[in-house]
Design an enzyme around this catalytic site. Structure first.
Site, PDB file in Angstrom:
ATOM      1  N   GLU A  63       9.774   2.317  10.371  1.00  0.00           N
ATOM      2  CA  GLU A  63      10.749   3.341  10.585  1.00  0.00           C
ATOM      3  C   GLU A  63      10.005   4.788  10.207  1.00  0.00           C
ATOM      4  OE1 GLU A  63      13.737   1.749  10.996  1.00  0.00           O
ATOM      5  OE2 GLU A  63      13.948   4.039  10.957  1.00  0.00           O
TER       6      GLU A  63
ATOM      7  N   GLU B  32       9.469  17.275  13.186  1.00  0.00           N
ATOM      8  CA  GLU B  32      10.048  16.849  11.869  1.00  0.00           C
ATOM      9  C   GLU B  32       9.502  17.908  10.873  1.00  0.00           C
ATOM     10  OE1 GLU B  32       9.398  13.071  10.015  1.00  0.00           O
ATOM     11  OE2 GLU B  32      11.559  13.094   9.666  1.00  0.00           O
TER      12      GLU B  32
ATOM     13  N   LYS C 144       0.871  -1.336  -0.073  1.00  0.00           N
ATOM     14  CA  LYS C 144      -0.059  -0.263  -0.082  1.00  0.00           C
ATOM     15  C   LYS C 144       0.928   1.377  -0.092  1.00  0.00           C
ATOM     16  CE  LYS C 144      -1.913   3.089   1.812  1.00  0.00           C
ATOM     17  NZ  LYS C 144      -1.684   4.360   1.267  1.00  0.00           N
TER      18      LYS C 144
ATOM     19  N   CYS D 270      14.207  11.075   5.231  1.00  0.00           N
ATOM     20  CA  CYS D 270      14.033  10.773   6.815  1.00  0.00           C
ATOM     21  C   CYS D 270      15.550  10.827   7.500  1.00  0.00           C
ATOM     22  CB  CYS D 270      13.520   9.254   7.251  1.00  0.00           C
ATOM     23  SG  CYS D 270      14.080   7.973   5.990  1.00  0.00           S
TER      24      CYS D 270
HETATM   25  P1  ADP Z   1       3.826  10.646   4.888  1.00  0.00           P
HETATM   26  O1  ADP Z   1       3.863  12.031   5.597  1.00  0.00           O
HETATM   27  O2  ADP Z   1       5.047  10.307   4.518  1.00  0.00           O
HETATM   28  O3  ADP Z   1       2.509  10.605   3.940  1.00  0.00           O
HETATM   29  P2  ADP Z   1       2.094   8.991   6.731  1.00  0.00           P
HETATM   30  O4  ADP Z   1       2.708   8.420   7.966  1.00  0.00           O
HETATM   31  O5  ADP Z   1       1.003  10.069   6.783  1.00  0.00           O
HETATM   32  O6  ADP Z   1       3.373   9.739   5.896  1.00  0.00           O
HETATM   33  O7  ADP Z   1       1.813   7.991   5.504  1.00  0.00           O
HETATM   34  C1  ADP Z   1       2.810   6.712   5.273  1.00  0.00           C
HETATM   35  C2  ADP Z   1       1.717   5.654   4.612  1.00  0.00           C
HETATM   36  O8  ADP Z   1       1.069   5.308   5.707  1.00  0.00           O
HETATM   37  C3  ADP Z   1       1.081   6.075   3.439  1.00  0.00           C
HETATM   38  O9  ADP Z   1       1.167   4.927   2.694  1.00  0.00           O
HETATM   39  C4  ADP Z   1      -0.410   6.466   4.007  1.00  0.00           C
HETATM   40  O10 ADP Z   1      -1.388   6.237   3.212  1.00  0.00           O
HETATM   41  C5  ADP Z   1      -0.375   5.186   5.027  1.00  0.00           C
HETATM   42  N1  ADP Z   1      -1.274   5.698   6.292  1.00  0.00           N
HETATM   43  C6  ADP Z   1      -1.687   6.801   6.722  1.00  0.00           C
HETATM   44  N2  ADP Z   1      -2.578   6.690   7.759  1.00  0.00           N
HETATM   45  C7  ADP Z   1      -2.751   5.354   7.708  1.00  0.00           C
HETATM   46  C8  ADP Z   1      -3.619   4.520   8.395  1.00  0.00           C
HETATM   47  N3  ADP Z   1      -4.300   5.139   9.431  1.00  0.00           N
HETATM   48  N4  ADP Z   1      -3.589   3.181   8.348  1.00  0.00           N
HETATM   49  C9  ADP Z   1      -2.888   2.855   7.387  1.00  0.00           C
HETATM   50  N5  ADP Z   1      -2.107   3.315   6.783  1.00  0.00           N
HETATM   51  C10 ADP Z   1      -2.044   4.554   6.603  1.00  0.00           C
END
Ligand code: ADP
Length: 492
Positions: A249, A384, A174, A283
């Site tokens: 991570e 960050e 995903k 990161c």
């Molecule tokens: P970034 O700021 O790099 O987008 P996130 O932590 O928001 O960081 O997202 C990283 C990944 O986690 C993306 O693929 C995002 O769609 C997914 N993601 C965000 N929220 C959720 C959640 N509640 N459950 C599962 N996956 C999530």
């Protein structure tokens, strides 16, 4: 214009969700790359079920045979390197040189993991009893979810998918919705390399819906996540009641410590590359420069000069040093932090604004920004930012430098600049980060070397290197008694 679709059980899915989002070039928002069909909850569940159904046979496929397919994927990545790099640049914004660098890392990781398929060795352990011994076998978990961010849209998925598959797991990938094109290309080439249907599934969908649904599926036994600390910890809490393994991570606030006896020119150049390279969207990016007072004026003067010298522009222009932020939301976050820095009393020395790039007035460009006289209580020293913003913190001596460096909830990477061998070893011992560098930037890593952080940055086994397969395997311990008789004595 391309349509980006999920890939389930060996087929590209025509989503019934009816929900789409556009994939846009962050350097030029008039350049619409394509449309993403977002998977529904039901479709996300189907992806997990497809991985679950494929697991039995994949687990029984001998590891070197799994490795051969993964090795073929590495060769396809090599063949399509330019195409993949161009796709990264167009949808993520980094320069082509940076995108090629990402591809090199990704290919190296996938090759390394393919090799690991012939080294899935266990131990044989002699027993306390005669004619008895034990041995260990590495076994896969089952379905692994790989949830990835947009900043390394090929390398991060590659360093999760390759070891997961080599270890005998099946996967549901995903990616971030901002980088669907590279996710589709990566899935395509793994599939072309010969994976049976269902072994690797791609779900294009939002985190809150598709991601949530994948995580809630009882067949998912392990989750490898890279992204923000907030999301990582939320995911951890969500799956913990089921005992699901989590590797995460997450955020960083990586410091460089610049000691009096260093080569200042080297410290400045390395800090500038670490802070502003890849638009600060790594990161491992340098976000704090902790500098001994005595040399701080010289360091600051030189880093400002260097920050001003970077050329901003579209990643596909070879004269560009720094591309845009990945999207409007990230762009606004960076500018918000710049305002917070000013309000908190830090001294803005350069940058701090949207950068004007001729002909690309709508691109999400931010000028490389340096704040001086930052203190540890300020939000720009603690949170960050994920943009081209560097905070300089002045300190009186080594002890204060280390107190400041370690005053962070994060612990990914760090650097020290010194020419004194004792200071170097002292720093290596004192610094609270999972990785540290001596006289080089906080960024960068190699495929065969473990990667990861401590504190609120990292959870679970390290990725890559000798630790690549650790998270993706369980150990089965086997006791063999070849006396052919009832056991004499007991084992305690
Ligand atoms: P970034 O700021 O790099 O987008 P996130 O932590 O928001 O960081 O997202 C990283 C990944 O986690 C993306 O693929 C995002 O769609 C997914 N993601 C965000 N929220 C959720 C959640 N509640 N459950 C599962 N996956 C999530």
């Amino acid at each position: 214009m391309q349509i980006f679709r999920s890939f389930i059980d060996g087929d590209w899915l025509r989503s019934a969700s009816g929900r789409i989002v556009s994939n846009v070039n962050p350097a030029d928002t008039n350049d619409i790359i394509g449309t993403v069909e977002l998977a529904s909850r039901e479709e996300s569940r189907r992806a997990v079920e497809s991985a679950f159904n494929a697991f039995r046979d994949w687990k029984r496929t001998p590891p070197p045979a799994r490795g051969k397919i993964v090795a073929r994927a590495a060769r396809l990545m090599e063949e399509r390197k330019e195409e993949l790099a161009a796709a990264i640049t167009r949808e993520e914004g980094k320069t082509l040189a940076e995108a090629r660098g990402e591809l090199t890392r990704a290919i190296n990781v996938v090759e390394f993991c393919a090799g690991e398929s012939r080294r899935m060795v266990g131990e044989t352990i002699p027993s306390e009893l005669p004619a008895n011994f034990a041995y260990t076998i590495k076994e896969p978990h089952g379905v692994v979810a790989a949830i990835t961010p947009w900043n390394f849209p090929v390398a991060i998925p590659a360093w999760k998918i390759a070891p997961a598959l080599v270890a005998g797991n099946t996967a549901v990938f995903k990616p971030a919705t901002l980088t669907p094109k590279t996710a589709v290309m990566l899935t395509e080439l793994f599939n072309e390399a010969g994976l049976p249907p269902g072994v690797l599934n791609l779900v294009l969908g939002s985190g809150s819906e598709a991601g949530d649904e994948i995580l809630n599926h009882p067949a998912v036994k392990a989750v490898s996540f890279t992204g923000s600390t907030e999301t990582g910890l939320k995911i951890y809490a969500q799956v913990a009641p089921r005992g699901v393994k989590v590797q995460a991570e997450m955020g960083g606030k990586n410091p460089v410590v610049v000691l009096e006896d260093c080569d200042i020119a080297l410290a400045v150049e390395s800090t500038a590359q670490g802070a502003f390279g890849s638009t600060g969207q790594r990161c491992t990016a340098t976000s704090r420069a902790i500098v001994i007072d005595k040399i701080a004026d010289e360091f600051v003067e030189k880093i400002v000069e260097r920050a001003k010298s970077f050329r901003l522009g579209p990643g596909d222009d070879p004269t560009t040093d720094i591309g845009p932020s990945v999207d409007e939301s990230q762009f606004k976050t960076v500018l918000k932090y710049i305002d917070i820095g000013r309000e908190d009393g830090a001294e803005l020395l350069c940058g701090g604004r949207r950068a004007e790039v001729e002909g690309l007035e709508n691109g999400w460009f931010v000028e490389p920004t340096v704040f001086d006289r930052v203190t540890t209580d300020m939000r720009i020293a603690r949170e960050e930012i994920f943009g081209p913003v560097l905070s300089v913190l002045r300190v009186k001596d080594y002890e204060e430098a280390m107190a400041v460096a370690n005053d962070s909830e994060y612990g990914l990477s760090s650097s020290v600049f010194t020419n004194d061998v004792n200071s170097m070893y002292r720093f290596i011992e004192d610094i609270e980060t999972g990785m540290t560098h001596v006289n080089s930037p906080t960024t960068g890593g190699e495929a065969h070397i473990p990667f990861g952080g401590i504190k609120n940055t990292g959870l679970g086994a390290r990725e890559q290197g000798s630790t690549s397969l650790d998270f993706y395997t369980e150990l089965k311990v086997v006791y063999i008694d070849h006396t052919g008789r009832k056991r004499e004595g007991n084992l305690y």
